[in-house]
Design a protein around this motif. Structure first.
Motif, PDB file in Angstrom:
ATOM      1  N   MET A   1      38.130  78.053  70.030  1.00  0.00           N
ATOM      2  CA  MET A   1      39.198  77.076  70.240  1.00  0.00           C
ATOM      3  C   MET A   1      39.116  76.000  69.166  1.00  0.00           C
ATOM      4  SD  MET A   1      40.048  74.651  73.531  1.00  0.00           S
ATOM      5  CE  MET A   1      38.561  73.690  73.379  1.00  0.00           C
ATOM      6  N   ILE A   2      40.227  75.754  68.504  1.00  0.00           N
ATOM      7  CA  ILE A   2      40.277  74.726  67.470  1.00  0.00           C
ATOM      8  C   ILE A   2      40.845  73.444  68.080  1.00  0.00           C
ATOM      9  CG2 ILE A   2      41.241  74.056  65.243  1.00  0.00           C
ATOM     10  CD1 ILE A   2      41.320  76.996  64.495  1.00  0.00           C
ATOM     11  N   CYS A   3      40.103  72.361  67.914  1.00  0.00           N
ATOM     12  CA  CYS A   3      40.483  71.068  68.489  1.00  0.00           C
ATOM     13  C   CYS A   3      40.702  70.056  67.375  1.00  0.00           C
ATOM     14  CB  CYS A   3      39.390  70.578  69.438  1.00  0.00           C
ATOM     15  SG  CYS A   3      39.693  68.937  70.152  1.00  0.00           S
ATOM     16  N   LEU A   4      41.761  69.282  67.512  1.00  0.00           N
ATOM     17  CA  LEU A   4      42.041  68.159  66.619  1.00  0.00           C
ATOM     18  C   LEU A   4      41.918  66.873  67.418  1.00  0.00           C
ATOM     19  CD1 LEU A   4      43.335  66.628  64.145  1.00  0.00           C
ATOM     20  CD2 LEU A   4      45.554  67.167  65.183  1.00  0.00           C
ATOM     21  N   CYS A   5      41.174  65.904  66.897  1.00  0.00           N
ATOM     22  CA  CYS A   5      41.087  64.596  67.550  1.00  0.00           C
ATOM     23  C   CYS A   5      41.499  63.508  66.570  1.00  0.00           C
ATOM     24  CB  CYS A   5      39.677  64.322  68.065  1.00  0.00           C
ATOM     25  SG  CYS A   5      39.551  62.732  68.948  1.00  0.00           S
ATOM     26  N   ILE A   6      42.365  62.617  67.036  1.00  0.00           N
ATOM     27  CA  ILE A   6      42.862  61.489  66.251  1.00  0.00           C
ATOM     28  C   ILE A   6      42.372  60.196  66.889  1.00  0.00           C
ATOM     29  CG2 ILE A   6      44.954  60.197  65.647  1.00  0.00           C
ATOM     30  CD1 ILE A   6      46.398  62.909  65.446  1.00  0.00           C
ATOM     31  N   GLU A   7      41.860  59.283  66.064  1.00  0.00           N
ATOM     32  CA  GLU A   7      41.405  57.979  66.556  1.00  0.00           C
ATOM     33  C   GLU A   7      42.038  56.885  65.713  1.00  0.00           C
ATOM     34  OE1 GLU A   7      40.156  54.474  66.958  1.00  0.00           O
ATOM     35  OE2 GLU A   7      38.885  55.269  65.355  1.00  0.00           O
ATOM     36  N   THR A   8      42.949  56.127  66.311  1.00  0.00           N
ATOM     37  CA  THR A   8      43.570  54.992  65.624  1.00  0.00           C
ATOM     38  C   THR A   8      43.515  53.740  66.497  1.00  0.00           C
ATOM     39  OG1 THR A   8      45.755  55.676  66.449  1.00  0.00           O
ATOM     40  CG2 THR A   8      45.136  56.426  64.238  1.00  0.00           C
ATOM     41  N   ALA A   9      42.623  53.726  67.479  1.00  0.00           N
ATOM     42  CA  ALA A   9      42.548  52.605  68.418  1.00  0.00           C
ATOM     43  C   ALA A   9      41.833  51.399  67.823  1.00  0.00           C
ATOM     44  CB  ALA A   9      41.849  53.041  69.702  1.00  0.00           C
ATOM     45  N   THR A  10      41.158  51.590  66.691  1.00  0.00           N
ATOM     46  CA  THR A  10      40.481  50.488  66.022  1.00  0.00           C
ATOM     47  C   THR A  10      41.146  50.274  64.666  1.00  0.00           C
ATOM     48  OG1 THR A  10      38.833  52.002  65.090  1.00  0.00           O
ATOM     49  CG2 THR A  10      38.320  50.993  67.217  1.00  0.00           C
ATOM     50  N   ALA A  11      40.504  49.542  63.786  1.00  0.00           N
ATOM     51  CA  ALA A  11      41.103  49.230  62.483  1.00  0.00           C
ATOM     52  C   ALA A  11      40.855  50.342  61.472  1.00  0.00           C
ATOM     53  CB  ALA A  11      40.540  47.916  61.959  1.00  0.00           C
ATOM     54  N   ARG A  12      40.878  51.576  61.949  1.00  0.00           N
ATOM     55  CA  ARG A  12      40.641  52.732  61.085  1.00  0.00           C
ATOM     56  C   ARG A  12      41.545  53.879  61.493  1.00  0.00           C
ATOM     57  NH1 ARG A  12      36.054  50.446  62.424  1.00  0.00           N
ATOM     58  NH2 ARG A  12      34.830  49.509  60.741  1.00  0.00           N
ATOM     59  N   VAL A  13      41.584  54.880  60.628  1.00  0.00           N
ATOM     60  CA  VAL A  13      42.159  56.171  60.972  1.00  0.00           C
ATOM     61  C   VAL A  13      41.014  57.170  60.972  1.00  0.00           C
ATOM     62  CG1 VAL A  13      43.593  58.069  60.149  1.00  0.00           C
ATOM     63  CG2 VAL A  13      44.479  55.741  60.108  1.00  0.00           C
ATOM     64  N   GLY A  14      40.775  57.772  62.120  1.00  0.00           N
ATOM     65  CA  GLY A  14      39.732  58.783  62.232  1.00  0.00           C
ATOM     66  C   GLY A  14      40.349  60.105  62.650  1.00  0.00           C
ATOM     67  N   ILE A  15      39.966  61.176  61.976  1.00  0.00           N
ATOM     68  CA  ILE A  15      40.487  62.512  62.280  1.00  0.00           C
ATOM     69  C   ILE A  15      39.321  63.492  62.233  1.00  0.00           C
ATOM     70  CG2 ILE A  15      42.119  64.332  61.633  1.00  0.00           C
ATOM     71  CD1 ILE A  15      43.640  62.188  60.011  1.00  0.00           C
ATOM     72  N   ALA A  16      39.258  64.379  63.209  1.00  0.00           N
ATOM     73  CA  ALA A  16      38.230  65.423  63.202  1.00  0.00           C
ATOM     74  C   ALA A  16      38.839  66.745  63.640  1.00  0.00           C
ATOM     75  CB  ALA A  16      37.067  65.054  64.114  1.00  0.00           C
ATOM     76  N   LEU A  17      38.310  67.816  63.080  1.00  0.00           N
ATOM     77  CA  LEU A  17      38.673  69.179  63.461  1.00  0.00           C
ATOM     78  C   LEU A  17      37.397  69.910  63.850  1.00  0.00           C
ATOM     79  CD1 LEU A  17      41.089  70.021  60.510  1.00  0.00           C
ATOM     80  CD2 LEU A  17      41.768  69.916  62.922  1.00  0.00           C
ATOM     81  N   SER A  18      37.441  70.618  64.974  1.00  0.00           N
ATOM     82  CA  SER A  18      36.282  71.407  65.383  1.00  0.00           C
ATOM     83  C   SER A  18      36.737  72.778  65.856  1.00  0.00           C
ATOM     84  CB  SER A  18      35.502  70.702  66.499  1.00  0.00           C
ATOM     85  OG  SER A  18      36.267  70.654  67.693  1.00  0.00           O
ATOM     86  N   ASN A  19      35.817  73.716  65.818  1.00  0.00           N
ATOM     87  CA  ASN A  19      36.099  75.084  66.254  1.00  0.00           C
ATOM     88  C   ASN A  19      34.986  75.521  67.195  1.00  0.00           C
ATOM     89  OD1 ASN A  19      36.847  77.716  66.613  1.00  0.00           O
ATOM     90  ND2 ASN A  19      36.788  78.295  64.456  1.00  0.00           N
ATOM     91  N   ASN A  20      35.307  75.569  68.499  1.00  0.00           N
ATOM     92  CA  ASN A  20      34.314  75.938  69.512  1.00  0.00           C
ATOM     93  C   ASN A  20      33.051  75.089  69.404  1.00  0.00           C
ATOM     94  OD1 ASN A  20      35.883  78.010  70.726  1.00  0.00           O
ATOM     95  ND2 ASN A  20      35.326  79.399  69.059  1.00  0.00           N
ATOM     96  N   GLY A  21      33.254  73.782  69.258  1.00  0.00           N
ATOM     97  CA  GLY A  21      32.135  72.858  69.212  1.00  0.00           C
ATOM     98  C   GLY A  21      31.520  72.660  67.846  1.00  0.00           C
ATOM     99  N   ARG A  22      31.922  73.448  66.869  1.00  0.00           N
ATOM    100  CA  ARG A  22      31.376  73.309  65.512  1.00  0.00           C
ATOM    101  C   ARG A  22      32.318  72.451  64.678  1.00  0.00           C
ATOM    102  NH1 ARG A  22      32.002  76.064  60.642  1.00  0.00           N
ATOM    103  NH2 ARG A  22      33.422  77.561  61.629  1.00  0.00           N
ATOM    104  N   LEU A  23      31.797  71.379  64.104  1.00  0.00           N
ATOM    105  CA  LEU A  23      32.619  70.466  63.320  1.00  0.00           C
ATOM    106  C   LEU A  23      33.078  71.137  62.030  1.00  0.00           C
ATOM    107  CD1 LEU A  23      33.759  67.579  63.023  1.00  0.00           C
ATOM    108  CD2 LEU A  23      31.625  66.967  61.854  1.00  0.00           C
ATOM    109  N   LEU A  24      34.390  71.126  61.812  1.00  0.00           N
ATOM    110  CA  LEU A  24      34.964  71.670  60.582  1.00  0.00           C
ATOM    111  C   LEU A  24      35.182  70.586  59.538  1.00  0.00           C
ATOM    112  CD1 LEU A  24      37.716  74.044  62.058  1.00  0.00           C
ATOM    113  CD2 LEU A  24      35.414  74.674  61.267  1.00  0.00           C
ATOM    114  N   ALA A  25      35.669  69.434  59.984  1.00  0.00           N
ATOM    115  CA  ALA A  25      35.965  68.345  59.052  1.00  0.00           C
ATOM    116  C   ALA A  25      36.089  67.050  59.831  1.00  0.00           C
ATOM    117  CB  ALA A  25      37.260  68.623  58.290  1.00  0.00           C
TER     118      ALA A  25
END
Length: 229
Positions: A1-25
């Motif tokens: 399963m590929i998951c995308l997470c976006i974090e903009t709740a603070t003074a940054r832009v955070g983005i992560a991609l993972s595949n079955n728990g393994r961090l891609l980027a």
């Protein structure tokens, strides 16, 4: 399963991609002056291209739903909803405080994430992360001195609120006040991926239209409207 997470709740832009728990980027960009809208989509496209992925290949869309900046939270939720609707996939909302606590996995003592909420208050909670992330005290917005009175025993503090009120924390708790290493005080969207995947596996994902913010308090505009009534 590929998951995308976006974090903009603070003074940054955070983005992560993972595949079955393994961090891609993972990417963390400073976004001073509320520049999340301008930075988010180009950086997301860069990470997708880097990993030869398209939006339609994402299986789960996650984002930080607060507490944090009202504008930042709205930006992240709107972007996540739009992407998930276009792809026809589910969403998972993640607490910014849970994400911070995840910076200290397998901690020997409870972890207290703190975000500066201004107005002499913090957004905070209490977690145990020994084997899995378990919430001991619910997310709240509160003067830090009041929350510290609820704590006993060694506690690890993390987040910009912990740094701002470090002297108060040390004066109140003495040797029981422990602080995360300097590199651990930023929100990591990769932690959001882990939390979102766990929620999905437990049947807790939601349709895009049900992805809701967790502001904890009214915005200045809402307070102003109430005062006029």
């Amino acid at each position: 399963m590929i998951c995308l997470c976006i974090e903009t709740a603070t003074a940054r832009v955070g983005i992560a991609l993972s595949n079955n728990g393994r961090l891609l980027a993972e990417s963390l960009l400073d976004a001073p002056g509320g520049q999340q809208n301008r930075l988010l989509m180009p950086e997301l496209q860069r990470l997708l291209d880097q990993n030869n992925l398209t939006i339609n290949q994402i299986d789960l869309f996650a984002c930080a739903t607060g507490p944090g900046s009202f504008t930042g939270v709205r930006t992240g939720i709107a972007a996540t909803q739009g992407l998930a609707l276009a792809a026809g996939k589910p969403c998972s909302g993640v607490s910014t405080l849970a994400m911070l606590a995840m910076n200290l996995p397998h901690a020997a003592w409870p972890v207290c994430p703190m975000l500066d909420a201004r107005k002499n208050e913090v957004y905070t909670a209490l977690y145990r992360t020994t084997d899995r992330t378990t919430q001991l005290k619910q997310d709240c917005v509160i003067p830090p001195a009041d929350f510290l009175q609820m704590l006993s025993g060694p506690t690890i503090f993390v987040g910009d609120g912990a740094l701002r009120y470090q002297e108060l924390i040390q004066q109140t708790l003495g040797d029981n006040a422990l602080f995360a290493p300097p590199t651990h005080h930023l929100l990591r969207p990769s932690s959001g991926c882990q939390l979102a995947e766990a929620a999905f596996q437990n049947g807790l994902s939601v349709p895009p239209e049900q992805l809701l913010p967790n502001y904890l308090r009214l915005s200045e505009a809402e307070l102003s409207r109430q005062q006029k009534i």
